[in-house]
Design a protein around this motif. Structure first.
Motif, PDB file in Angstrom:
ATOM      1  N   LYS A 157     -47.353   0.279   9.206  1.00 43.74           N
ATOM      2  CA  LYS A 157     -46.565   1.609   9.801  1.00 43.74           C
ATOM      3  C   LYS A 157     -45.249   1.290   9.781  1.00 43.74           C
ATOM      4  O   LYS A 157     -44.353   2.486   9.020  1.00 43.74           O
ATOM      5  CB  LYS A 157     -46.681   1.421  10.991  1.00 43.74           C
ATOM      6  N   ARG A 158     -44.519   0.108   9.040  1.00 41.43           N
ATOM      7  CA  ARG A 158     -43.722  -0.093   8.536  1.00 41.43           C
ATOM      8  C   ARG A 158     -43.311  -0.140   7.521  1.00 41.43           C
ATOM      9  O   ARG A 158     -41.762   1.109   7.566  1.00 41.43           O
ATOM     10  CB  ARG A 158     -43.198  -1.468   9.248  1.00 41.43           C
ATOM     11  N   ILE A 159     -43.960  -0.437   6.564  1.00 40.53           N
ATOM     12  CA  ILE A 159     -44.092   0.149   5.444  1.00 40.53           C
ATOM     13  C   ILE A 159     -44.311   1.560   4.635  1.00 40.53           C
ATOM     14  O   ILE A 159     -44.351   2.190   3.712  1.00 40.53           O
ATOM     15  CB  ILE A 159     -44.941  -1.578   4.191  1.00 40.53           C
ATOM     16  N   LYS A 160     -45.795   1.735   5.285  1.00 36.84           N
ATOM     17  CA  LYS A 160     -46.165   2.697   5.131  1.00 36.84           C
ATOM     18  C   LYS A 160     -46.699   3.118   3.892  1.00 36.84           C
ATOM     19  O   LYS A 160     -46.076   4.200   2.970  1.00 36.84           O
ATOM     20  CB  LYS A 160     -45.176   4.217   5.040  1.00 36.84           C
ATOM     21  N   PRO A 161     -47.345   1.865   3.050  1.00 39.64           N
ATOM     22  CA  PRO A 161     -47.837   1.981   1.856  1.00 39.64           C
ATOM     23  C   PRO A 161     -48.695   3.292   1.933  1.00 39.64           C
ATOM     24  O   PRO A 161     -49.666   3.839   2.166  1.00 39.64           O
ATOM     25  CB  PRO A 161     -49.300   0.770   1.749  1.00 39.64           C
ATOM     26  N   ALA A 162     -47.743   4.289   0.791  1.00 35.22           N
ATOM     27  CA  ALA A 162     -48.949   5.868   0.132  1.00 35.22           C
ATOM     28  C   ALA A 162     -48.870   5.387  -1.181  1.00 35.22           C
ATOM     29  O   ALA A 162     -49.216   6.225  -1.580  1.00 35.22           O
ATOM     30  CB  ALA A 162     -47.550   6.284   0.475  1.00 35.22           C
ATOM     31  N   GLU A 163     -48.462   3.782  -1.752  1.00 36.33           N
ATOM     32  CA  GLU A 163     -48.844   4.345  -3.451  1.00 36.33           C
ATOM     33  C   GLU A 163     -49.204   2.198  -3.808  1.00 36.33           C
ATOM     34  O   GLU A 163     -48.660   1.929  -2.822  1.00 36.33           O
ATOM     35  CB  GLU A 163     -47.796   4.671  -4.297  1.00 36.33           C
ATOM     36  N   PRO A 164     -49.654   2.241  -5.174  1.00 35.40           N
ATOM     37  CA  PRO A 164     -49.427   0.880  -5.233  1.00 35.40           C
ATOM     38  C   PRO A 164     -48.892  -0.008  -4.993  1.00 35.40           C
ATOM     39  O   PRO A 164     -49.288  -1.302  -4.096  1.00 35.40           O
ATOM     40  CB  PRO A 164     -50.454   0.468  -6.604  1.00 35.40           C
ATOM     41  N   MET A 165     -47.254   0.246  -5.764  1.00 33.27           N
ATOM     42  CA  MET A 165     -46.517  -1.042  -5.268  1.00 33.27           C
ATOM     43  C   MET A 165     -45.971  -1.102  -4.060  1.00 33.27           C
ATOM     44  O   MET A 165     -45.831  -1.926  -3.209  1.00 33.27           O
ATOM     45  CB  MET A 165     -45.126  -0.240  -5.728  1.00 33.27           C
ATOM     46  N   GLN A 166     -46.184  -0.036  -2.675  1.00 31.76           N
ATOM     47  CA  GLN A 166     -46.494  -0.530  -1.360  1.00 31.76           C
ATOM     48  C   GLN A 166     -47.375  -1.672  -1.368  1.00 31.76           C
ATOM     49  O   GLN A 166     -47.631  -1.988   0.192  1.00 31.76           O
ATOM     50  CB  GLN A 166     -45.748   0.876  -0.785  1.00 31.76           C
ATOM     51  N   CYS A 167     -48.430  -1.545  -1.391  1.00 37.77           N
ATOM     52  CA  CYS A 167     -49.278  -1.526  -1.019  1.00 37.77           C
ATOM     53  C   CYS A 167     -49.325  -3.719  -1.277  1.00 37.77           C
ATOM     54  O   CYS A 167     -49.591  -4.161  -0.561  1.00 37.77           O
ATOM     55  CB  CYS A 167     -50.866  -1.064  -1.731  1.00 37.77           C
ATOM     56  N   CYS A 168     -48.600  -3.497  -2.766  1.00 39.00           N
ATOM     57  CA  CYS A 168     -48.270  -4.421  -3.035  1.00 39.00           C
ATOM     58  C   CYS A 168     -47.386  -5.144  -2.683  1.00 39.00           C
ATOM     59  O   CYS A 168     -47.080  -7.076  -1.974  1.00 39.00           O
ATOM     60  CB  CYS A 168     -48.071  -5.033  -4.580  1.00 39.00           C
ATOM     61  N   LEU A 169     -46.192  -4.679  -1.964  1.00 35.17           N
ATOM     62  CA  LEU A 169     -45.424  -4.992  -0.900  1.00 35.17           C
ATOM     63  C   LEU A 169     -45.758  -6.002   0.083  1.00 35.17           C
ATOM     64  O   LEU A 169     -45.752  -6.587   1.730  1.00 35.17           O
ATOM     65  CB  LEU A 169     -43.668  -3.907  -0.169  1.00 35.17           C
ATOM     66  N   LEU A 170     -46.880  -4.887   0.803  1.00 36.02           N
ATOM     67  CA  LEU A 170     -47.866  -5.238   1.972  1.00 36.02           C
ATOM     68  C   LEU A 170     -48.375  -6.627   2.099  1.00 36.02           C
ATOM     69  O   LEU A 170     -47.813  -7.498   3.125  1.00 36.02           O
ATOM     70  CB  LEU A 170     -48.180  -4.154   2.443  1.00 36.02           C
ATOM     71  N   VAL A 171     -49.352  -7.038   1.189  1.00 37.64           N
ATOM     72  CA  VAL A 171     -49.897  -8.394   0.961  1.00 37.64           C
ATOM     73  C   VAL A 171     -48.943  -8.899   0.579  1.00 37.64           C
ATOM     74  O   VAL A 171     -49.180 -10.013   1.522  1.00 37.64           O
ATOM     75  CB  VAL A 171     -50.525  -8.231  -1.044  1.00 37.64           C
ATOM     76  N   ALA A 172     -47.831  -9.506   0.173  1.00 41.29           N
ATOM     77  CA  ALA A 172     -47.073 -10.660   0.190  1.00 41.29           C
ATOM     78  C   ALA A 172     -45.844 -10.445   0.921  1.00 41.29           C
ATOM     79  O   ALA A 172     -45.625 -11.355   2.285  1.00 41.29           O
ATOM     80  CB  ALA A 172     -45.279 -10.085  -0.754  1.00 41.29           C
ATOM     81  N   GLU A 173     -45.742  -9.008   1.841  1.00 37.34           N
ATOM     82  CA  GLU A 173     -45.137  -9.280   3.903  1.00 37.34           C
ATOM     83  C   GLU A 173     -45.839  -9.739   4.393  1.00 37.34           C
ATOM     84  O   GLU A 173     -45.660 -10.962   5.271  1.00 37.34           O
ATOM     85  CB  GLU A 173     -44.657  -7.492   4.056  1.00 37.34           C
ATOM     86  N   ARG A 174     -47.062  -9.805   4.034  1.00 38.79           N
ATOM     87  CA  ARG A 174     -48.444 -10.101   5.547  1.00 38.79           C
ATOM     88  C   ARG A 174     -48.152 -12.236   4.889  1.00 38.79           C
ATOM     89  O   ARG A 174     -48.877 -12.539   5.644  1.00 38.79           O
ATOM     90  CB  ARG A 174     -49.645  -9.734   4.805  1.00 38.79           C
ATOM     91  N   LEU A 175     -48.265 -12.133   3.454  1.00 39.51           N
ATOM     92  CA  LEU A 175     -48.214 -13.555   3.205  1.00 39.51           C
ATOM     93  C   LEU A 175     -47.055 -14.595   3.767  1.00 39.51           C
ATOM     94  O   LEU A 175     -47.369 -15.694   3.839  1.00 39.51           O
ATOM     95  CB  LEU A 175     -48.640 -13.813   1.960  1.00 39.51           C
ATOM     96  N   ARG A 176     -46.209 -13.406   3.822  1.00 38.64           N
ATOM     97  CA  ARG A 176     -44.850 -14.372   4.199  1.00 38.64           C
ATOM     98  C   ARG A 176     -44.878 -15.580   5.119  1.00 38.64           C
ATOM     99  O   ARG A 176     -44.297 -17.134   5.594  1.00 38.64           O
ATOM    100  CB  ARG A 176     -43.761 -13.760   3.625  1.00 38.64           C
ATOM    101  N   PRO A 177     -45.367 -15.160   6.483  1.00 37.19           N
ATOM    102  CA  PRO A 177     -44.975 -16.459   6.904  1.00 37.19           C
ATOM    103  C   PRO A 177     -46.095 -17.078   7.021  1.00 37.19           C
ATOM    104  O   PRO A 177     -46.497 -18.664   8.186  1.00 37.19           O
ATOM    105  CB  PRO A 177     -45.327 -15.629   8.897  1.00 37.19           C
TER     106      PRO A 177
END
Length: 190
Positions: A157-177
């Motif tokens: 909901k926060r990142i709202k991935p609508a295109e590939p770059m945002q999906c990549c950011l979501l992956v990185a954010e999920r792996l951060r913790p």
């Protein structure tokens, strides 16, 4: 092997990273408490990971996998490789079937690193991102960590991935913790 991204692509990645801060700990991650996950977490930023081409709308895309690796590198990871081998799960596979198929794939295509990371972006026929799946498997084919993000999850909901770059950011954010990674958008990021 490292591949350099076009400067415009890199700038876009940085811009997207700057728009997202923090990482909510929500329902998507699995395999909590397993020995494989504990070992992965203890490796942290030093974990050696081969990033497989990302499956985007049913097609393996090496360049999208490179963006995932770039964001992880900006978050402090130092031992990343990009795979050429393309993994294709069975058509219309759910998360469990995809994970099982990836495990078998890794057994026949073992990475030179300790782990392999696979991301799948599931989209509607209208190209709306419905789901982002990420799976980490060790070189023996054992599942280490998996994450499924949908519109019901806080980070999605926060990142709202609508295109590939945002999906990549979501992956990185999920792996951060999971790996105690730094914010890839920090000013002194490599």
């Amino acid at each position: 092997t490292r591949t350099r991204l076009h400067p415009i692509v890199a700038a876009l990645i940085i811009t997207l990273a700057l728009t997202a801060t923090g990482c909510a700990q929500d329902s998507g991650a699995t395999t909590e408490g397993t020995p494989q996950l504990k070992q992965f977490q203890s490796a942290g930023k030093e974990a050696s990971i081969t990033v497989l081409p990302t499956l985007l709308a049913g097609k393996p895309m090496k360049q999208v996998g490179e963006v995932v690796a770039l964001l992880l590198e900006k978050a402090g990871m130092t031992n990343l490789q990009i795979a050429s081998d393309e993994f294709q799960p069975p058509k219309d596979a759910d998360m469990v079937t995809t994970t099982d198929a990836l495990s078998e794939f890794i057994k026949t295509h073992p990475p030179q690193t300790g782990y392999a990371l696979f991301t799948q972006v599931v989209a509607s026929p209208q190209r709306k991102v419905l789901e982002v799946r990420t799976i980490v498997i060790d070189k023996a084919g054992a599942i280490v960590w998996s994450d499924r993000q949908t519109a019901a999850d806080a980070d999605f909901k926060r990142i709202k991935p609508a295109e590939p770059m945002q999906c990549c950011l979501l992956v990185a954010e999920r792996l951060r913790p999971v790996l105690q990674l730094d914010d890839p958008s920090r000013k002194n990021a490599p």
